[in-house]
Design a protein around this motif. Structure first.
Motif, PDB file in Angstrom:
ATOM      1  N   ASP A  16      53.642  16.664  54.975  1.00  0.00           N
ATOM      2  CA  ASP A  16      52.375  17.259  54.532  1.00  0.00           C
ATOM      3  C   ASP A  16      51.359  17.370  55.653  1.00  0.00           C
ATOM      4  OD1 ASP A  16      53.295  17.592  51.946  1.00  0.00           O
ATOM      5  OD2 ASP A  16      52.562  15.633  51.291  1.00  0.00           O
ATOM      6  N   THR A  17      51.361  16.417  56.581  1.00  0.00           N
ATOM      7  CA  THR A  17      50.467  16.452  57.735  1.00  0.00           C
ATOM      8  C   THR A  17      51.325  16.629  58.979  1.00  0.00           C
ATOM      9  OG1 THR A  17      48.914  14.989  56.615  1.00  0.00           O
ATOM     10  CG2 THR A  17      48.661  15.228  58.984  1.00  0.00           C
ATOM     11  N   LEU A  18      51.047  17.688  59.737  1.00  0.00           N
ATOM     12  CA  LEU A  18      51.893  18.064  60.865  1.00  0.00           C
ATOM     13  C   LEU A  18      51.287  17.669  62.200  1.00  0.00           C
ATOM     14  CD1 LEU A  18      52.608  21.713  59.706  1.00  0.00           C
ATOM     15  CD2 LEU A  18      53.925  19.666  59.186  1.00  0.00           C
ATOM     16  N   THR A  19      52.146  17.329  63.144  1.00  0.00           N
ATOM     17  CA  THR A  19      51.750  17.083  64.527  1.00  0.00           C
ATOM     18  C   THR A  19      52.128  18.307  65.359  1.00  0.00           C
ATOM     19  OG1 THR A  19      53.878  16.140  65.148  1.00  0.00           O
ATOM     20  CG2 THR A  19      52.230  14.599  64.269  1.00  0.00           C
ATOM     21  N   ALA A  20      51.708  18.317  66.602  1.00  0.00           N
ATOM     22  CA  ALA A  20      52.087  19.405  67.514  1.00  0.00           C
ATOM     23  C   ALA A  20      53.607  19.466  67.662  1.00  0.00           C
ATOM     24  CB  ALA A  20      51.423  19.214  68.869  1.00  0.00           C
ATOM     25  N   ASN A  21      54.247  18.327  67.631  1.00  0.00           N
ATOM     26  CA  ASN A  21      55.707  18.278  67.742  1.00  0.00           C
ATOM     27  C   ASN A  21      56.367  18.979  66.556  1.00  0.00           C
ATOM     28  OD1 ASN A  21      57.435  17.438  69.716  1.00  0.00           O
ATOM     29  ND2 ASN A  21      57.911  15.500  68.726  1.00  0.00           N
ATOM     30  N   VAL A  34      51.424  24.986  71.533  1.00  0.00           N
ATOM     31  CA  VAL A  34      50.774  24.565  70.287  1.00  0.00           C
ATOM     32  C   VAL A  34      49.374  24.047  70.592  1.00  0.00           C
ATOM     33  CG1 VAL A  34      50.831  22.943  68.349  1.00  0.00           C
ATOM     34  CG2 VAL A  34      52.944  24.062  69.100  1.00  0.00           C
ATOM     35  N   TYR A  35      49.241  23.209  71.626  1.00  0.00           N
ATOM     36  CA  TYR A  35      47.918  22.704  71.992  1.00  0.00           C
ATOM     37  C   TYR A  35      46.996  23.832  72.439  1.00  0.00           C
ATOM     38  CZ  TYR A  35      49.221  17.850  71.375  1.00  0.00           C
ATOM     39  OH  TYR A  35      49.602  16.655  70.824  1.00  0.00           O
ATOM     40  N   ASP A  36      47.536  24.843  73.106  1.00  0.00           N
ATOM     41  CA  ASP A  36      46.736  26.023  73.454  1.00  0.00           C
ATOM     42  C   ASP A  36      46.233  26.725  72.191  1.00  0.00           C
ATOM     43  OD1 ASP A  36      47.151  25.574  76.165  1.00  0.00           O
ATOM     44  OD2 ASP A  36      48.767  27.060  76.333  1.00  0.00           O
ATOM     45  N   LEU A  37      47.100  26.839  71.195  1.00  0.00           N
ATOM     46  CA  LEU A  37      46.715  27.476  69.934  1.00  0.00           C
ATOM     47  C   LEU A  37      45.682  26.644  69.178  1.00  0.00           C
ATOM     48  CD1 LEU A  37      50.220  28.749  68.799  1.00  0.00           C
ATOM     49  CD2 LEU A  37      48.287  30.153  69.546  1.00  0.00           C
ATOM     50  N   PHE A  38      45.727  25.326  69.327  1.00  0.00           N
ATOM     51  CA  PHE A  38      44.711  24.459  68.717  1.00  0.00           C
ATOM     52  C   PHE A  38      43.331  24.752  69.302  1.00  0.00           C
ATOM     53  CE2 PHE A  38      47.684  20.622  67.653  1.00  0.00           C
ATOM     54  CZ  PHE A  38      48.172  21.297  66.553  1.00  0.00           C
ATOM     55  N   GLN A  39      43.274  25.126  70.565  1.00  0.00           N
ATOM     56  CA  GLN A  39      42.003  25.379  71.241  1.00  0.00           C
ATOM     57  C   GLN A  39      41.405  26.742  70.894  1.00  0.00           C
ATOM     58  OE1 GLN A  39      40.435  22.993  73.057  1.00  0.00           O
ATOM     59  NE2 GLN A  39      42.137  21.721  72.359  1.00  0.00           N
ATOM     60  N   PHE A  50      42.651  19.310  62.717  1.00  0.00           N
ATOM     61  CA  PHE A  50      41.628  18.277  62.643  1.00  0.00           C
ATOM     62  C   PHE A  50      42.067  17.104  63.508  1.00  0.00           C
ATOM     63  CE2 PHE A  50      44.536  17.690  59.111  1.00  0.00           C
ATOM     64  CZ  PHE A  50      44.771  16.323  59.086  1.00  0.00           C
ATOM     65  N   ASP A  51      41.096  16.270  63.880  1.00  0.00           N
ATOM     66  CA  ASP A  51      41.365  15.125  64.755  1.00  0.00           C
ATOM     67  C   ASP A  51      41.576  13.856  63.944  1.00  0.00           C
ATOM     68  OD1 ASP A  51      40.960  16.691  67.008  1.00  0.00           O
ATOM     69  OD2 ASP A  51      38.844  16.194  67.133  1.00  0.00           O
ATOM     70  N   ILE A  52      42.522  13.077  64.379  1.00  0.00           N
ATOM     71  CA  ILE A  52      42.684  11.690  63.935  1.00  0.00           C
ATOM     72  C   ILE A  52      42.715  10.889  65.214  1.00  0.00           C
ATOM     73  CG2 ILE A  52      44.174   9.993  62.837  1.00  0.00           C
ATOM     74  CD1 ILE A  52      45.112  12.093  60.918  1.00  0.00           C
ATOM     75  N   GLY A  53      41.580  10.280  65.553  1.00  0.00           N
ATOM     76  CA  GLY A  53      41.450   9.624  66.844  1.00  0.00           C
ATOM     77  C   GLY A  53      41.580  10.660  67.931  1.00  0.00           C
ATOM     78  N   ALA A  54      42.482  10.427  68.873  1.00  0.00           N
ATOM     79  CA  ALA A  54      42.705  11.379  69.960  1.00  0.00           C
ATOM     80  C   ALA A  54      43.781  12.404  69.630  1.00  0.00           C
ATOM     81  CB  ALA A  54      43.101  10.615  71.227  1.00  0.00           C
ATOM     82  N   SER A  55      44.377  12.305  68.430  1.00  0.00           N
ATOM     83  CA  SER A  55      45.466  13.183  68.032  1.00  0.00           C
ATOM     84  C   SER A  55      44.975  14.351  67.207  1.00  0.00           C
ATOM     85  CB  SER A  55      46.486  12.409  67.193  1.00  0.00           C
ATOM     86  OG  SER A  55      47.028  11.347  67.908  1.00  0.00           O
ATOM     87  N   LYS A  56      45.677  15.458  67.306  1.00  0.00           N
ATOM     88  CA  LYS A  56      45.409  16.643  66.502  1.00  0.00           C
ATOM     89  C   LYS A  56      46.435  16.685  65.375  1.00  0.00           C
ATOM     90  CE  LYS A  56      42.436  18.655  69.364  1.00  0.00           C
ATOM     91  NZ  LYS A  56      41.052  18.837  69.013  1.00  0.00           N
TER      92      LYS A  56
END
Length: 60
Positions: A16-21, A34-39, A50-56
């Motif tokens: 349900d909650t996805l990481t960049a991986n 993926v990180y480029d697309l986050f920006q 959304f952020d969870i600590g330093a993670s997207k």
């Protein structure tokens, strides 16, 4: 003990909650992309996240 790597190839196989991986495996693009697309803004094709600590994270 050997761990098998989960392959996320279908929408239903993703958590349900996805990481960049997760996203990089599903879309078959690099994690860096993926990180480029986050920006990028959603209006120009970015991925809302959304952020969870330093993670997207991304909601499925």
């Amino acid at each position: 003990m050997t761990q098998t790597k989960q392959i996320y190839s279908t929408w239903d196989s993703l958590p349900d909650t996805l990481t960049a991986n997760h996203i990089s495996q599903y879309l078959r693009i690099s994690r860096r992309r993926v990180y480029d697309l986050f920006q990028m803004s959603v209006e120009v094709g970015g991925i809302p996240n959304f952020d969870i600590g330093a993670s997207k994270r991304v909601e499925r």
